[in-house]
Design a protein around this motif. Structure first.
Motif, PDB file in Angstrom:
ATOM      1  N   TYR B  22       0.863  -1.191   0.000  1.00 46.82           N
ATOM      2  CA  TYR B  22       0.000   0.000   0.000  1.00 46.82           C
ATOM      3  C   TYR B  22       0.881   1.215   0.000  1.00 46.82           C
ATOM      4  O   TYR B  22       1.818   1.316   0.776  1.00 46.82           O
ATOM      5  N   GLY B  52      -2.657  -6.206  11.958  1.00 47.70           N
ATOM      6  CA  GLY B  52      -1.759  -5.548  11.004  1.00 47.70           C
ATOM      7  C   GLY B  52      -0.795  -6.520  10.346  1.00 47.70           C
ATOM      8  O   GLY B  52       0.066  -6.108   9.581  1.00 47.70           O
ATOM      9  N   GLY B  54      -1.495  -8.761   8.109  1.00 47.87           N
ATOM     10  CA  GLY B  54      -1.813  -9.009   6.696  1.00 47.87           C
ATOM     11  C   GLY B  54      -2.889 -10.040   6.444  1.00 47.87           C
ATOM     12  O   GLY B  54      -3.149 -10.401   5.293  1.00 47.87           O
ATOM     13  N   LYS B  55      -3.569 -10.492   7.490  1.00 48.13           N
ATOM     14  CA  LYS B  55      -4.584 -11.550   7.312  1.00 48.13           C
ATOM     15  C   LYS B  55      -5.728 -11.080   6.417  1.00 48.13           C
ATOM     16  O   LYS B  55      -6.096 -11.752   5.445  1.00 48.13           O
ATOM     17  N   SER B  56      -6.300  -9.896   6.777  1.00 49.11           N
ATOM     18  CA  SER B  56      -7.443  -9.403   5.995  1.00 49.11           C
ATOM     19  C   SER B  56      -7.037  -9.147   4.562  1.00 49.11           C
ATOM     20  O   SER B  56      -7.792  -9.417   3.629  1.00 49.11           O
ATOM     21  N   THR B  57      -5.822  -8.621   4.395  1.00 51.95           N
ATOM     22  CA  THR B  57      -5.358  -8.329   3.043  1.00 51.95           C
ATOM     23  C   THR B  57      -5.354  -9.609   2.207  1.00 51.95           C
ATOM     24  O   THR B  57      -5.845  -9.616   1.071  1.00 51.95           O
TER      25      THR B  57
HETATM   26  N1  LIG Z   1      -6.008   0.590   2.281  1.00 51.38           N
HETATM   27  C1  LIG Z   1      -4.861   0.573   2.951  1.00 51.38           C
HETATM   28  N2  LIG Z   1      -3.964   1.563   2.785  1.00 51.38           N
HETATM   29  C2  LIG Z   1      -2.799   1.547   3.455  1.00 51.38           C
HETATM   30  N3  LIG Z   1      -2.434   0.597   4.269  1.00 51.38           N
HETATM   31  C3  LIG Z   1      -3.261  -0.447   4.482  1.00 51.38           C
HETATM   32  C4  LIG Z   1      -4.527  -0.491   3.831  1.00 51.38           C
HETATM   33  N4  LIG Z   1      -5.153  -1.631   4.215  1.00 51.38           N
HETATM   34  C5  LIG Z   1      -4.312  -2.240   5.066  1.00 51.38           C
HETATM   35  N5  LIG Z   1      -3.180  -1.533   5.233  1.00 51.38           N
HETATM   36  C6  LIG Z   1      -2.035  -1.884   6.043  1.00 51.38           C
HETATM   37  O1  LIG Z   1      -1.653  -3.189   5.686  1.00 51.38           O
HETATM   38  C7  LIG Z   1      -1.235  -3.909   6.821  1.00 51.38           C
HETATM   39  C8  LIG Z   1      -2.063  -5.188   6.930  1.00 51.38           C
HETATM   40  O2  LIG Z   1      -3.394  -4.911   7.215  1.00 51.38           O
HETATM   41  P1  LIG Z   1      -4.514  -6.014   7.441  1.00 51.38           P
HETATM   42  O3  LIG Z   1      -4.409  -7.006   6.347  1.00 51.38           O
HETATM   43  O4  LIG Z   1      -5.802  -5.346   7.565  1.00 51.38           O
HETATM   44  O5  LIG Z   1      -4.097  -6.621   8.826  1.00 51.38           O
HETATM   45  P2  LIG Z   1      -4.865  -7.645   9.762  1.00 51.38           P
HETATM   46  O6  LIG Z   1      -3.961  -8.780   9.872  1.00 51.38           O
HETATM   47  O7  LIG Z   1      -5.030  -6.959  11.065  1.00 51.38           O
HETATM   48  O8  LIG Z   1      -6.165  -7.977   9.125  1.00 51.38           O
HETATM   49  C9  LIG Z   1      -1.447  -3.017   8.020  1.00 51.38           C
HETATM   50  O9  LIG Z   1      -0.227  -2.420   8.392  1.00 51.38           O
HETATM   51  C10 LIG Z   1      -2.376  -1.962   7.511  1.00 51.38           C
HETATM   52  O10 LIG Z   1      -2.120  -0.740   8.142  1.00 51.38           O
END
Ligand SMILES: Nc1ncnc2c1ncn2[C@@H]1O[C@H](COP(=O)(O)OP(=O)(O)O)[C@@H](O)[C@H]1O
Ligand SMILES: [Mg+2]
Lengths: 788, 242
Positions: B22, B52, B54-57
């Protein structure tokens, strides 16, 4: 240095710019129309009164057949009279080289060797005529302009049967003829109708009025009772063929200006409130949504010690900021259009100068009204913020509760798809807001119907007047009343195919306390050229036993068929006759009363007489006819109906076209303001919902269809309501327009409704498409992370 | 308590060297930094890891909501990483069921209608009432979201997700907003669907207790999978310690 809260304000404004523009455009329309209407009314009023004052414009006008000049002292002695002028005022036929058809004119005398004390002229060019030079005339500016006349130019006029060559020495303006309309015309035609001024001595000689006058005008003292002056004057002039003095209010030029002014005032009271109402509603919508979104921030602000008032004021400032944009837009447009409109009036009416009255107070009024109405619209939203206890604000709002459509369970989906159900339920979840959105949209439909229906009405008016009732090609007016032989003579003129005589006479009608002076006209049972139509537009012949009155006269006199009226025959030594009203007929121009030809002759006790003839002409022999008319002393004027009709249509349509363009713009702005904002609010409220749909695999068009369905329902429902509103406005407009000079029939064609709806629907679709682009760009993932 | 292992080892998802970066202004966040993984048919996978990591990503990318910066993903024979936006929309519509922390029900539709919303556009759906019955909500069909508890809303969301008989069910912290009792009911619903319909299921959670119900547990750290643990013994949801 901006406070932090103010910085938030600036950012909010920046973020909401598109919606703010949409609202402030609507607001701007309100400000503009207010400034425009108030400004033009004032400018016109002040220009007129300045001109009246400079000219010493008369307050009372009287016409006689012939009266001796020595009456002057007795008129001057009437209580309340300030100054008197006795004049010769006569009709003339003009023979102009640049005009094939004869023109007509009114020639007015000016006192010799002194300036007139009443109705002074404003000399634009040259000078006033010299009494020792009998050919000299001064002409009114409109007429001079229409023919390119300047001092030194000459034209011919037939005065009292003799053709004379006249030399223009001056170009002037007269307060008496700010609005001048020729015989048989419905709108001014400066080419075919002119006013000119000559020396009293010269005119008296031409018209055999030596030592006499046929027209008296007086100014009056401020506190004078006009009614008693009119009565005294009538008593004094009655033996000399006085046809009843009139007050300034009944003077044609003045009355017409009055009608115009009251229309402008009507516009100032009706149109701006429509816009202010809608913008108040839009402000409410935007602010309520903003506050709903910022609930927790409000709670936080209060929790950290900002007072209720500080928080409320923060949002009030947002409203004021939106207003400022609207006020600036509206003021600029209003000032610009206002000047244009006043100038347009300056051209249409002959004023020597224009007083622009767009004082600062006008802008202050417009600004205050706008801000007040917007704050009023925002009251409940702002009150919510003030009343919100911080602890409650920090909690999320209770989820929105929806209701099922009446009596529909699971089976309802057979009828509506879930997407449609979403749209419909959202619509009925906020019934007031939905209603106001529908209402706002329908106002634009209504405005359009109001603007467009005039075309239908005018068409109908032209058809009725020129094709149903006055079917003659021209009307000849004789210099005096003649025996019916004159009609036969008129029929013999070259190019005349058919001639029908008519008789008119000024009468004073009385029903109890109600009095009205008007021209009684004869209608023959056999007449083919002119017809009288009843209220259902079917031709009627006047029964021998009574009067037919036009609707407006009947209304004003509050009479019904059967009522017996007292008639004072103003041209017959004020002899009284009593005669019943036998019917009410249609009349769109002027005040009219008809009587059967023979009955007319009977009550006048003069034997058969005619004042003129309606004629049908052979198109190929018009030149010969015009020449003959110019050379026939007994014909005082000729009114050409074909030309009148063209001129009428052209003038009216030009005026209407401008207003139609203005109204279409206004309606599009309202529609855009209402639909765009309501779509944006919906989008804000339902972003999460709509993004979820995208996540589940619905396509962009399916998702936007939820939004568009709701907007579509709103726009569709707004149509019938808009037609109804339009009809209502049209009724008001025709009523407002109605004057002794005109009555516009209320005719609205189906195509007018259709066009109005089309424009609004198109504007709605356009606004929806703008929002659709935002639906396409919804951020799916960020929406999933947040709790509503 | 011993449970069946997944009935196949054929992957539904095959992920190769996936990265997601991102960029916001000058700042670069590597949300995923070279992830390789397979998810098998009928498998129940739990994705664990600090916030944070990366699971949701990852879940969003395999669900077709987001696109990777580099790397490849296959869904069966389809290469998702080469899909266009409209192909991804189609893919979500036909193959994927989503369950989110905040339910994302449509407030203006009843439970039944929320499910029917999806079944109406699916090729071979269940009846909405059957889907609701699988989550024990057959008697709440005519209720609006505002009239239901959080656990009930989440079960409607699950019914909605499975009603189209998706190949995969992706759940991002489905119990995150719930207390332990309701959380267990929701997990039971998910477990039942995995068992009865054989739907491959991926569940993201913060709650380490939940990992016991999975066939395999993927642990995330700093955008990478730090370990994969196969559970020889799976617990029933009711045994999960919250
Ligand atoms: N749209 C976005 N823009 C910038 N950074 C993002 C965005 N979505 C997620 N991130 C960053 O990517 C990383 C992984 O996020 P995410 O997959 O949501 O984590 P989690 O494991 O909590 O679900 C985090 O550091 C988050 O801040
Ligand atoms: Mg997450």
């Amino acid at each position: 240095m901006l406070s932090v809260l103010d910085r938030k304000l600036v950012r909010d404004l920046w973020r909401l710019w598109a919606q703010i523009i949409a609202v402030s455009l609507v607001m701007g329309c309100g400000v503009m129309t207010l400034i425009l209407a108030l400004g033009s009314t004032r400018s016109l009023e002040e220009t007129r009164s300045a001109f009246y004052e400079r000219s010493q414009f008369a307050s009372v006008f009287a016409t006689v057949t012939r009266a001796p000049l020595h009456l002057k002292n007795r008129i001057a002695a009437i209580d309340g009279v300030a100054a008197v002028e006795l004049r010769v005022v006569k009709q003339a036929i003009l023979d102009l080289e640049d005009l094939r058809e004869p023109a007509s004119g009114i020639v007015v005398s000016l006192p010799d060797h002194r300036e007139t004390n009443v109705n002074r002229l404003y000399v634009r060019q040259g000078r006033l005529p010299d009494p020792s030079r009998p050919r000299e005339v001064a002409v009114v500016e409109t007429f001079a302009k229409a023919h390119g006349f300047t001092p030194g130019d000459r034209f011919k006029a037939i005065m009292n049967g003799q053709k004379r060559e006249l030399e223009i020495v001056g170009v002037v303006l007269s307060a008496e003829y700010i609005y001048a309309i020729g015989p048989g015309d419905m709108v001014p035609d400066e080419r075919r109708f002119g006013i000119f001024f000559m020396s009293q001595k010269v005119l008296s000689a031409i018209y055999d009025l030596d030592g006499a006058f046929n027209n008296a005008i007086t100014t009056t003292r401020k506190d004078a009772g006009l009614k008693s002056i009119v009565e005294d004057l009538d008593a004094l002039l009655e033996p000399y063929g006085g046809t009843g003095a009139i007050e300034r209010d009944d003077q044609t030029s003045h009355a017409f200006l009055d009608a115009e002014l009251s229309q402008l005032r009507g516009m100032a009271t009706v149109i701006p409130p429509v816009f202010l109402f809608i913008s108040a509603f839009l402000v409410n919508m935007i602010l309520s949504r903003l506050i709903a979104l910022e609930r927790e921030q409000i709670g936080l602000l209060k929790a950290v010690g900002y007072s209720n008032i500080a928080v409320g004021w923060h949002y009030a400032k947002l409203v004021v900021a939106i207003c400022c944009v609207g006020i600036v837009l509206g003021s600029v447009a209003g000032t610009w259009l206002g000047r244009g409109m006043t100038r347009l009036y300056g051209e249409f009416f002959s004023f020597p100068f224009l007083v622009f009255s767009q004082g600062a107070d006008l802008y202050v009024i417009a600004s205050c009204v706008t801000i007040a109405s917007a704050l009023l619209g925002a009251t409940n939203a702002i009150w919510t913020t003030v009343a919100l206890p911080p602890a409650v604000a920090m909690r999320p709002p209770a989820p929105t509760r929806y209701r099922r459509l009446a009596n529909t369970g699971a089976t309802s989906l057979k009828l509506f798809s879930p997407l449609t159900t979403m749209a419909v339920r959202h619509l009925i979840r906020w019934p007031l807001r939905s209603f106001l959105t529908i209402f706002g949209t329908s106002l634009s439909v209504g405005l359009l119907v109001t603007a467009l229906f005039s075309f239908d009405s005018i068409d109908h008016m032209i058809d009725t007047i020129f094709f149903q009732t006055q079917r003659q090609d021209a009307t000849l007016t004789f210099s005096s009343s003649l025996s019916p032989q004159a009609v036969l003579a008129a029929a013999q003129l070259p190019g005349v195919l058919q001639a029908e005589g008519f008789r008119t006479s000024a009468v004073l009608m009385r029903n109890g306390h109600v009095e009205k002076t008007l021209q009684l006209a004869s209608q023959s049972k056999t007449a083919l050229l002119t017809r009288v139509l009843d209220v259902d537009e079917l031709p009627v012949t006047p029964p021998s036993g009574g009067l037919l009155l036009s609707e407006r006269v009947a209304e004003q006199m509050s009479v019904r068929p059967g009522t017996i009226l007292e008639l004072e025959l103003l041209e017959q030594q004020n002899r009284l006759v009593h005669i019943p009203v036998v019917g009410v007929v249609q009349g769109m121009v002027g005040l009219t009363a008809y009587i059967d030809e023979q009955a007319f002759d009977r009550i006048m006790m003069t034997g058969p007489r005619v004042n003129g003839a309606h004629i049908r002409t052979d198109h190929d022999q018009l030149d010969a006819l015009y020449t003959a008319v110019k050379e026939t002393p007994s014909i005082a004027s000729i009114a050409l109906l074909g030309l009148s009709r063209e001129r009428f249509r052209a003038t009216i349509e030009e005026n209407i076209l401008i207003s139609v363009m203005v109204y279409v713009t206004l309606a599009v702005i309202i529609t855009f303001g209402v639909i765009y904002n309501s779509a944006r609010i919906q989008l804000s409220e339902r972003a999460r919902e709509l993004a979820s749909l995208r996540v589940f695999g619905f396509t962009r068009s399916e998702v936007s269809s939820v939004l568009l369905t709701e907007l579509g329902i709103i726009v569709i429902l707004a149509q019938p309501l808009g037609w109804l509103l339009g009809y209502g406005f049209a009724v008001l407009v025709t009523k407002g327009f109605e004057s002794d000079l005109f009555r516009i029939p209320l005719i609205i064609n189906q195509s007018t409704y259709a066009i109005s709806s089309f424009v609004v629907i198109a504007a709605g679709v356009l606004s929806a498409l703008l929002v659709r682009r935002r639906v396409d760009r919804l951020d799916l993932i960020s929406v999933l992370k947040t709790r509503e | 308590m011993l449970m069946d292992s997944p009935n196949s080892t054929k992957p539904v998802f095959h992920v190769e060297d996936l990265t997601k970066v991102y960029r916001t202004g000058d700042v670069e966040v590597r949300a995923l930094n070279g992830v390789d993984m397979d998810l098998y048919e009928g498998e129940m996978a739990v994705l664990l890891g600090p916030s944070g990591s990366g699971k949701s990503t990852l879940l969003n990318i395999i669900g077709g909501l987001d696109e990777p910066t580099s790397g490849k993903i296959w869904f069966k024979d389809l290469e998702l990483s080469s899909f266009s936006q409209s192909q991804l929309t189609r893919y979500r519509r036909d193959h994927v069921g989503f369950v989110f922390q905040f339910y994302n029900l449509i407030p203006s539709l009843t439970a039944w209608e929320n499910v029917a919303l999806i079944t109406e556009v699916s090729p071979a759906p269940m009846k909405p009432e059957d889907a609701l019955a699988m989550v024990d909500l057959e008697d709440r069909m005519d209720h609006f979201p505002a009239q239901m508890s959080g656990g009930e809303q989440q079960r409607v969301a699950i019914a909605r997700a499975i009603a189209k008989r998706p190949e995969v069910l992706l759940c991002d912290e489905p119990t995150g907003a719930l207390d332990s009792q309701t959380g267990i009911i929701v997990l039971e619903a998910l477990n039942r669907i995995n068992t009865e319909l054989g739907t491959s299921t991926a569940i993201i959670t913060h709650n380490a207790g939940i990992q016991k119900i999975a066939h395999r547990v993927f642990s995330f750290l700093d955008g990478k999978i730090s370990s994969v643990v196969e559970n020889d013994i799976r617990s029933a949801p009711s045994e999960v310690e919250w």
